[in-house]
Design a protein around this motif. Structure first.
Motif, PDB file in Angstrom:
ATOM      1  N   GLU A  87     -25.749 -20.016   0.723  1.00 24.78           N
ATOM      2  CA  GLU A  87     -26.132 -19.000   0.230  1.00 24.78           C
ATOM      3  C   GLU A  87     -24.664 -18.355   0.988  1.00 24.78           C
ATOM      4  OE1 GLU A  87     -28.346 -16.978  -1.935  1.00 24.78           O
ATOM      5  OE2 GLU A  87     -28.812 -19.100  -1.613  1.00 24.78           O
ATOM      6  N   GLY A  88     -24.257 -17.904   0.004  1.00 26.00           N
ATOM      7  CA  GLY A  88     -22.944 -17.346  -0.123  1.00 26.00           C
ATOM      8  C   GLY A  88     -23.305 -15.813   0.222  1.00 26.00           C
ATOM      9  N   SER A  89     -22.358 -14.605   0.021  1.00 28.22           N
ATOM     10  CA  SER A  89     -22.423 -13.285  -0.107  1.00 28.22           C
ATOM     11  C   SER A  89     -22.716 -13.199  -1.722  1.00 28.22           C
ATOM     12  CB  SER A  89     -21.593 -12.416   0.126  1.00 28.22           C
ATOM     13  OG  SER A  89     -20.433 -12.903  -0.445  1.00 28.22           O
ATOM     14  N   ARG A  90     -22.332 -14.140  -2.155  1.00 28.54           N
ATOM     15  CA  ARG A  90     -22.272 -14.043  -4.314  1.00 28.54           C
ATOM     16  C   ARG A  90     -23.361 -15.218  -4.857  1.00 28.54           C
ATOM     17  NH1 ARG A  90     -16.031 -13.658  -4.218  1.00 28.54           N
ATOM     18  NH2 ARG A  90     -15.656 -12.498  -3.369  1.00 28.54           N
ATOM     19  N   GLY A  91     -24.297 -15.500  -4.152  1.00 28.74           N
ATOM     20  CA  GLY A  91     -25.795 -16.282  -4.640  1.00 28.74           C
ATOM     21  C   GLY A  91     -25.027 -18.268  -3.354  1.00 28.74           C
ATOM     22  N   PRO A  92     -26.154 -18.793  -4.074  1.00 34.53           N
ATOM     23  CA  PRO A  92     -25.143 -20.373  -3.336  1.00 34.53           C
ATOM     24  C   PRO A  92     -24.096 -20.372  -3.749  1.00 34.53           C
ATOM     25  CG  PRO A  92     -27.560 -19.788  -5.185  1.00 34.53           C
ATOM     26  CD  PRO A  92     -26.706 -18.985  -5.162  1.00 34.53           C
ATOM     27  N   MET A  93     -23.780 -21.627  -2.435  1.00 35.42           N
ATOM     28  CA  MET A  93     -22.495 -22.123  -2.766  1.00 35.42           C
ATOM     29  C   MET A  93     -22.679 -23.816  -2.730  1.00 35.42           C
ATOM     30  SD  MET A  93     -20.837 -19.403  -0.154  1.00 35.42           S
ATOM     31  CE  MET A  93     -19.208 -19.955  -0.469  1.00 35.42           C
ATOM     32  N   ARG A  94     -21.504 -24.548  -3.180  1.00 33.11           N
ATOM     33  CA  ARG A  94     -21.592 -25.869  -2.779  1.00 33.11           C
ATOM     34  C   ARG A  94     -20.439 -26.471  -2.623  1.00 33.11           C
ATOM     35  NH1 ARG A  94     -25.558 -28.680  -5.942  1.00 33.11           N
ATOM     36  NH2 ARG A  94     -23.745 -30.241  -6.410  1.00 33.11           N
ATOM     37  N   SER A  95     -20.429 -27.119  -1.870  1.00 33.25           N
ATOM     38  CA  SER A  95     -18.976 -28.391  -1.527  1.00 33.25           C
ATOM     39  C   SER A  95     -19.386 -29.355  -0.669  1.00 33.25           C
ATOM     40  CB  SER A  95     -18.374 -27.407  -0.485  1.00 33.25           C
ATOM     41  OG  SER A  95     -17.660 -28.224  -0.331  1.00 33.25           O
ATOM     42  N   ARG A  96     -18.705 -30.049  -0.314  1.00 35.90           N
ATOM     43  CA  ARG A  96     -18.928 -31.863   0.073  1.00 35.90           C
ATOM     44  C   ARG A  96     -18.553 -31.786   1.095  1.00 35.90           C
ATOM     45  NH1 ARG A  96     -15.572 -35.679  -3.768  1.00 35.90           N
ATOM     46  NH2 ARG A  96     -13.791 -34.472  -3.459  1.00 35.90           N
ATOM     47  N   PHE A  97     -19.809 -32.236   2.353  1.00 34.26           N
ATOM     48  CA  PHE A  97     -19.194 -32.534   3.170  1.00 34.26           C
ATOM     49  C   PHE A  97     -19.118 -33.434   4.113  1.00 34.26           C
ATOM     50  CE2 PHE A  97     -20.628 -28.109   2.746  1.00 34.26           C
ATOM     51  CZ  PHE A  97     -19.118 -27.435   3.630  1.00 34.26           C
ATOM     52  N   LEU A  98     -18.612 -34.498   5.365  1.00 33.30           N
ATOM     53  CA  LEU A  98     -18.655 -35.253   5.460  1.00 33.30           C
ATOM     54  C   LEU A  98     -18.799 -34.886   6.947  1.00 33.30           C
ATOM     55  CD1 LEU A  98     -18.613 -38.044   5.502  1.00 33.30           C
ATOM     56  CD2 LEU A  98     -15.924 -37.973   6.267  1.00 33.30           C
ATOM     57  N   SER A  99     -19.971 -35.951   8.277  1.00 33.43           N
ATOM     58  CA  SER A  99     -19.786 -35.591   9.384  1.00 33.43           C
ATOM     59  C   SER A  99     -19.712 -37.120   9.937  1.00 33.43           C
ATOM     60  CB  SER A  99     -21.093 -35.152   9.238  1.00 33.43           C
ATOM     61  OG  SER A  99     -21.725 -35.105  10.730  1.00 33.43           O
ATOM     62  N   LEU A 100     -18.721 -37.452  11.852  1.00 31.17           N
ATOM     63  CA  LEU A 100     -19.110 -38.263  11.612  1.00 31.17           C
ATOM     64  C   LEU A 100     -18.547 -37.899  13.547  1.00 31.17           C
ATOM     65  CD1 LEU A 100     -15.244 -39.393  10.040  1.00 31.17           C
ATOM     66  CD2 LEU A 100     -16.992 -39.987   9.451  1.00 31.17           C
ATOM     67  N   ARG A 101     -19.072 -39.412  13.956  1.00 30.69           N
ATOM     68  CA  ARG A 101     -19.124 -39.133  15.558  1.00 30.69           C
ATOM     69  C   ARG A 101     -17.601 -38.781  15.599  1.00 30.69           C
ATOM     70  NH1 ARG A 101     -21.848 -35.548  18.482  1.00 30.69           N
ATOM     71  NH2 ARG A 101     -21.722 -36.683  20.223  1.00 30.69           N
ATOM     72  N   VAL A 102     -17.307 -38.478  17.100  1.00 30.92           N
ATOM     73  CA  VAL A 102     -15.637 -39.306  17.028  1.00 30.92           C
ATOM     74  C   VAL A 102     -15.092 -38.542  18.646  1.00 30.92           C
ATOM     75  CG1 VAL A 102     -14.493 -38.735  14.614  1.00 30.92           C
ATOM     76  CG2 VAL A 102     -14.138 -36.720  16.380  1.00 30.92           C
TER      77      VAL A 102
ATOM     78  N   ALA B 125     -21.438 -23.503  10.853  1.00 27.06           N
ATOM     79  CA  ALA B 125     -19.756 -23.670  10.529  1.00 27.06           C
ATOM     80  C   ALA B 125     -20.215 -22.410   9.542  1.00 27.06           C
ATOM     81  CB  ALA B 125     -19.627 -25.075  10.112  1.00 27.06           C
ATOM     82  N   LYS B 126     -19.954 -21.984   8.851  1.00 26.49           N
ATOM     83  CA  LYS B 126     -20.233 -21.536   7.612  1.00 26.49           C
ATOM     84  C   LYS B 126     -20.704 -19.791   7.825  1.00 26.49           C
ATOM     85  CE  LYS B 126     -18.398 -23.549   5.079  1.00 26.49           C
ATOM     86  NZ  LYS B 126     -16.755 -23.445   4.411  1.00 26.49           N
ATOM     87  N   ILE B 127     -21.668 -19.480   9.177  1.00 26.89           N
ATOM     88  CA  ILE B 127     -21.982 -18.581  10.012  1.00 26.89           C
ATOM     89  C   ILE B 127     -20.929 -17.838  10.168  1.00 26.89           C
ATOM     90  CG2 ILE B 127     -22.653 -19.211  12.330  1.00 26.89           C
ATOM     91  CD1 ILE B 127     -25.064 -17.958  11.972  1.00 26.89           C
ATOM     92  N   ARG B 128     -19.617 -18.257  10.437  1.00 25.28           N
ATOM     93  CA  ARG B 128     -18.886 -17.590  10.877  1.00 25.28           C
ATOM     94  C   ARG B 128     -18.296 -16.055   9.833  1.00 25.28           C
ATOM     95  NH1 ARG B 128     -12.388 -19.311  11.387  1.00 25.28           N
ATOM     96  NH2 ARG B 128     -11.077 -16.789  12.080  1.00 25.28           N
ATOM     97  N   TRP B 129     -18.722 -16.144   8.659  1.00 26.25           N
ATOM     98  CA  TRP B 129     -18.318 -15.062   8.079  1.00 26.25           C
ATOM     99  C   TRP B 129     -19.486 -13.799   8.315  1.00 26.25           C
ATOM    100  CZ3 TRP B 129     -22.417 -11.958   5.590  1.00 26.25           C
ATOM    101  CH2 TRP B 129     -21.002 -11.031   4.828  1.00 26.25           C
ATOM    102  N   ARG B 130     -21.003 -14.330   8.567  1.00 20.97           N
ATOM    103  CA  ARG B 130     -21.716 -13.160   8.934  1.00 20.97           C
ATOM    104  C   ARG B 130     -21.110 -12.224  10.634  1.00 20.97           C
ATOM    105  NH1 ARG B 130     -24.864 -10.076   6.635  1.00 20.97           N
ATOM    106  NH2 ARG B 130     -23.839  -8.963   8.297  1.00 20.97           N
ATOM    107  N   ILE B 131     -20.288 -13.020  11.124  1.00 20.66           N
ATOM    108  CA  ILE B 131     -19.940 -12.780  12.235  1.00 20.66           C
ATOM    109  C   ILE B 131     -18.762 -11.557  12.632  1.00 20.66           C
ATOM    110  CG2 ILE B 131     -18.583 -12.855  14.553  1.00 20.66           C
ATOM    111  CD1 ILE B 131     -20.487 -15.720  14.678  1.00 20.66           C
ATOM    112  N   GLU B 132     -18.092 -12.413  11.948  1.00 23.70           N
ATOM    113  CA  GLU B 132     -16.158 -11.614  11.379  1.00 23.70           C
ATOM    114  C   GLU B 132     -16.829 -10.565  10.065  1.00 23.70           C
ATOM    115  OE1 GLU B 132     -13.910 -14.159   9.065  1.00 23.70           O
ATOM    116  OE2 GLU B 132     -13.428 -14.852  10.730  1.00 23.70           O
ATOM    117  N   HIS B 133     -18.075 -10.323   9.587  1.00 26.81           N
ATOM    118  CA  HIS B 133     -18.317  -8.978   8.789  1.00 26.81           C
ATOM    119  C   HIS B 133     -18.550  -8.349  10.040  1.00 26.81           C
ATOM    120  CE1 HIS B 133     -21.081  -6.707   7.126  1.00 26.81           C
ATOM    121  NE2 HIS B 133     -21.062  -6.560   5.937  1.00 26.81           N
TER     122      HIS B 133
END
Length: 149
Positions: free
Chosen positions: A1-16, A79-87
């Protein structure tokens, strides 16, 4: 959920296992600080990759030391909560005057930052509080009746 509504993207998670001199030094220092000997094996971390649809290559990368079983939705949220912190930081500086202190004492600076932080906490609470439905709610009244003795 972004400031302009729902957002979509593709993500990959790997153990490294991160590589490099800095990663080795940090792992060795952590083992030593906890009274153990470093076995030379770097701890595993989670690599989160964002690759938006239509992009030629991934656009963002994050390393996380959260437990291996952390759901990918939670990794993305954090990861995306950074926007809230910067705001919030921008609001503290520009809206509430965090950067306006011109005193010279530690106590003065500490008082200034404490008051700015309290004001920010109050505004955040007001923003997140459920809106009152009744016209008699204290938050919607423009006056308070005086008490007679």
């Amino acid at each position: 959920e972004g400031s302009r509504g729902p957002m979509r993207s593709r993500f990959l998670s790997l153990r490294v296992r991160p590589a490099g001199v800095r990663a080795r030094r940090l792992a060795q220092a952590a083992a030593t600080a906890h009274g153990g000997l470093w076995d030379g094996v770097l701890p595993g971390v989670t690599l989160l990759v964002e690759w938006p649809e239509g992009a030629e290559a991934p656009t963002d990368y994050w390393l996380s030391n959260l437990p291996a079983g952390t759901p990918i939705a939670e990794l993305v949220r954090l990861a995306k909560i950074r926007w809230r912190i910067e705001h919030d930081y921008r609001e503290l500086k520009h809206g509430l005057g965090l950067d306006h202190f011109e005193g010279r004492s530690w106590a003065g600076w500490h008082h200034h930052v404490t008051l700015v932080t309290a004001a920010h906490a109050f505004l955040t609470e007001q923003r997140l509080a459920p809106k009152a439905d009744t016209a008699d709610s204290p938050s919607t009244r423009s006056w308070t009746p005086s008490k007679t003795c």
